[in-house]
Every structure is written in C-alpha cells, then in structure tokens.
Design an enzyme around this catalytic site. Structure first.
Site, mmCIF file in Angstrom:
data_model
loop_
_atom_site.group_PDB
_atom_site.id
_atom_site.type_symbol
_atom_site.label_atom_id
_atom_site.label_comp_id
_atom_site.label_asym_id
_atom_site.label_seq_id
_atom_site.Cartn_x
_atom_site.Cartn_y
_atom_site.Cartn_z
ATOM 1 C CB ALA A 65 -0.894 -0.018 1.228
ATOM 2 N N GLY A 108 0.831 -5.241 0.872
ATOM 3 C CA GLY A 108 -0.307 -5.439 -0.030
ATOM 4 C C GLY A 108 0.110 -6.059 -1.357
ATOM 5 C CD GLU A 111 -1.859 -8.171 2.695
ATOM 6 O OE1 GLU A 111 -1.690 -6.977 2.349
ATOM 7 O OE2 GLU A 111 -2.435 -8.497 3.745
ATOM 8 C CD GLU A 131 1.738 -5.579 5.547
ATOM 9 O OE1 GLU A 131 2.672 -6.376 5.798
ATOM 10 O OE2 GLU A 131 0.945 -5.728 4.604
#
Ligand code: CO8
Length: 257
Positions: A65, A108, A111, A131
């Site tokens: 992200a 992300g 993911e 993260e």
C-alpha cells in the site's frame, strides 16, 4: 491527471496486466487498486480472454500500500476508502489468474500475489509482510493466506518479524509454483496461461471454483460441491469432445460449451 497505473495487453486467449508505477515500486494507492479491479472486471467479461497474467514488470511486483497516502489516515478515512467490495473483481475472477513476480512483493503487493491462482517467481523475487515495521498489520489477507499456504509457524515469523523470504524459499513453502530466471518470469507465466487457456473453459472455471472452496468450507461440503460440478460437466459439449478425442486418438478441440 495521474498516468495510468495499469496496462492491459491482450494476445488472445491470454491477457497480461502490468502494474506501471516503477518510480514508487508499484505502490498500491486506492485509485490504483480501483483501476486494477476495473481492468480485471473488464477482462472477466471479455470472451476473447481465457487466462490472465498479472505482473509488475521486470524489477518489482508491488511494494504494498502507498505509505505516503496512508501516513495521516484516520480510521474513518480508512473506512471511507474501503467502502464497497474493494477486491471483489479479483476474488470473484472466474478465469485463471497467474502472478508473475519479479523483485519485491511486499505488504499489499505480497497479498495481491497471494490472491492470484498461481505464482511464478523470478529468481530475484522477495516476498514479505513488513507491515509490523510500520506499526500496522497486513490488511488484505497476509495473516490469513500465509498460514493457509505455508503453515502457522512460518506465517507467524513472516508477519511478526517482517523478514522477507526469497524466491527459492517461497517455492519450498508452496508460495511460488516455480522459480525461473527473472528475464523469463512473464513469458513463463504467459506460457502457463496459454496452456490452461487451451483447456475446456467451463471445466477450468469449475476447477478453480472447487479449489478455492477448499479454503472456505468443510471437507464434506467441498466434496459435495466438487461432485455437483463433476455431474454438471457431463452436460457440456467439451466433455463429449474430450472423451471422444481420447478414444479417437486425436487432439481435442474445445469450444467452451
Ligand atoms: N508506498 C509509497 N512509496 C513507496 C513504497 C510504498 N509502499 N515503497 C517504495 N516507495 C517509494 C519510495 O518512497 C521511494 O520514493 P522516492 O524516490 O520519492 O524517495 C521510491 O518508491 C523508491 O523506493 P526505495 O528508494 O526505498 O527503493 P529500494 O529499491 O531501495 O527499496 C523497497 C524497495 C524494499 C520495496 C522499499 O521501498 C520498501 O521497503 N518499501 C516499503 C515496503 C513496505 O513496507 N510495504 C508495506 C506497506 S503497508 C501495506 O502494504 C499494508 C497493506 C494494506 C492492504 C492492502 C492495500 C493495497
């Protein structure tokens, strides 16, 4: 106006979706994710396309992200951004989706790769959930897909330390289907996509659905679903064609009916 984040190239029956924000290591902004989901939604509707490769190009898959966009966010901002079915076009994508990962697939980005059906890793690929180093936790499945793929202890270590795993280790853990020289990652994924695209599309779709159901349901319910799909496929021309071709000792010609 922002340049497009996603480039789509169709070489039917395979489409290749490339994330293109290399200057920010393909960081995923809300707008970028929406663009990606829009592109996937369109490809799912496109009858020319039977399989899709998702890549970040030769250097990086995606660094997660967009931290610059997140740094001042409040919970209310976060809720507002996540209104609606954010990842649904990907999670409900009916065609095989293969991630071709070169370089970093982090946060992300990792993911995102793990939401795909298969992962081809370039030999310099690195996967991880950093993260924790930012004071947050994965927000798109990192704590859920790692344990389901690599097991609890590996998942704990990856998520709690933020340490990365290289391509070879990812392969050993079952996160990557195979490791290839970085220059061949996308071509290998496209070749795999092309082979699957030549298979009977309705069977392919139901197989994908059945394997995904294994993550969501009990064994009994999963087996029952598999059995129903097995029965259903006997209503297709492609089942007759596949079996006839075998008996006639000729290659099958599947039509998707
Ligand atoms: N967000 C914003 N910008 C980024 C990001 C990112 N995630 N990653 C890299 N960039 C930017 C850098 O700020 C830098 O910008 P500038 O040139 O303007 O200074 C540029 O990209 C190049 O970065 P580096 O100089 O750091 O490049 P390196 O090749 O040395 O390192 C790394 C590459 C290892 C990828 C490094 O940039 C890095 O560690 N990035 C952050 C990785 C990270 O922590 N990811 C997790 C983010 S949080 C997250 O993903 C939560 C998931 C939430 C749900 C899913 C929603 C998508």
């Amino acid at each position: 106006m922002q340049p497009p984040f996603v480039a789509v190239e169709i070489d039917a029956p395979v489409a290749t979706v490339t994330l293109s924000r290399p200057e920010a290591r393909n960081a995923l902004s809300p707008g970028g994710i929406a663009e990606l989901m829009g592109a996937l939604g369109a490809l799912d509707e496109d009858d020319r396309v039977r399989a899709v490769v998702l890549t970040g190009g030769p250097k990086v898959f995606a660094a997660g992200a967009d931290i610059a966009e997140m740094v001042t966010r409040t919970p209310a901002d976060q809720l507002a951004i996540e209104r609606g079915p954010r990842w649904q076009p990907l999670l409900r994508f009916t065609k095989p989706l293969i991630a071709a990962v070169n370089g970093y697939a982090l946060g992300g980005g990792c993911e995102l790769a793990m939401m795909c059906d298969m992962i081809i890793a370039g030999d310099g690929a690195r996967f991880g959930q950093p993260e924790v180093n930012l004071g947050i936790l994965p927000g798109a499945g990192g704590t859920q897909r790692w344990p389901r793929t690599a097991g609890k202890y590996v998942a704990m270590e990856a998520n709690l330390t933020g340490d990365l795993v290289d391509a070879e280790r990812a392969y050993q853990l079952g996160i990557a289907n195979r490791v290839v020289p970085a220059a061949e990652t996308v071509a290998t994924a496209q070749e795999l996509a092309r082979r699957i695209a030549a298979k009977p599309p309705i069977a392919v779709r139901l197989i994908k659905e059945a394997v995904n159901a294994a993550y969501e349901t009990t064994l009994t319910a999963g087996l029952a679903g598999e059995r129903r799909s097995f029965h259903l496929l006997f209503a297709t021309d492609d089942q007759t064609e596949g079996m006839r071709a075998f008996l006639d000792k000729r290659p099958p010609h599947f039509k998707g009916m």
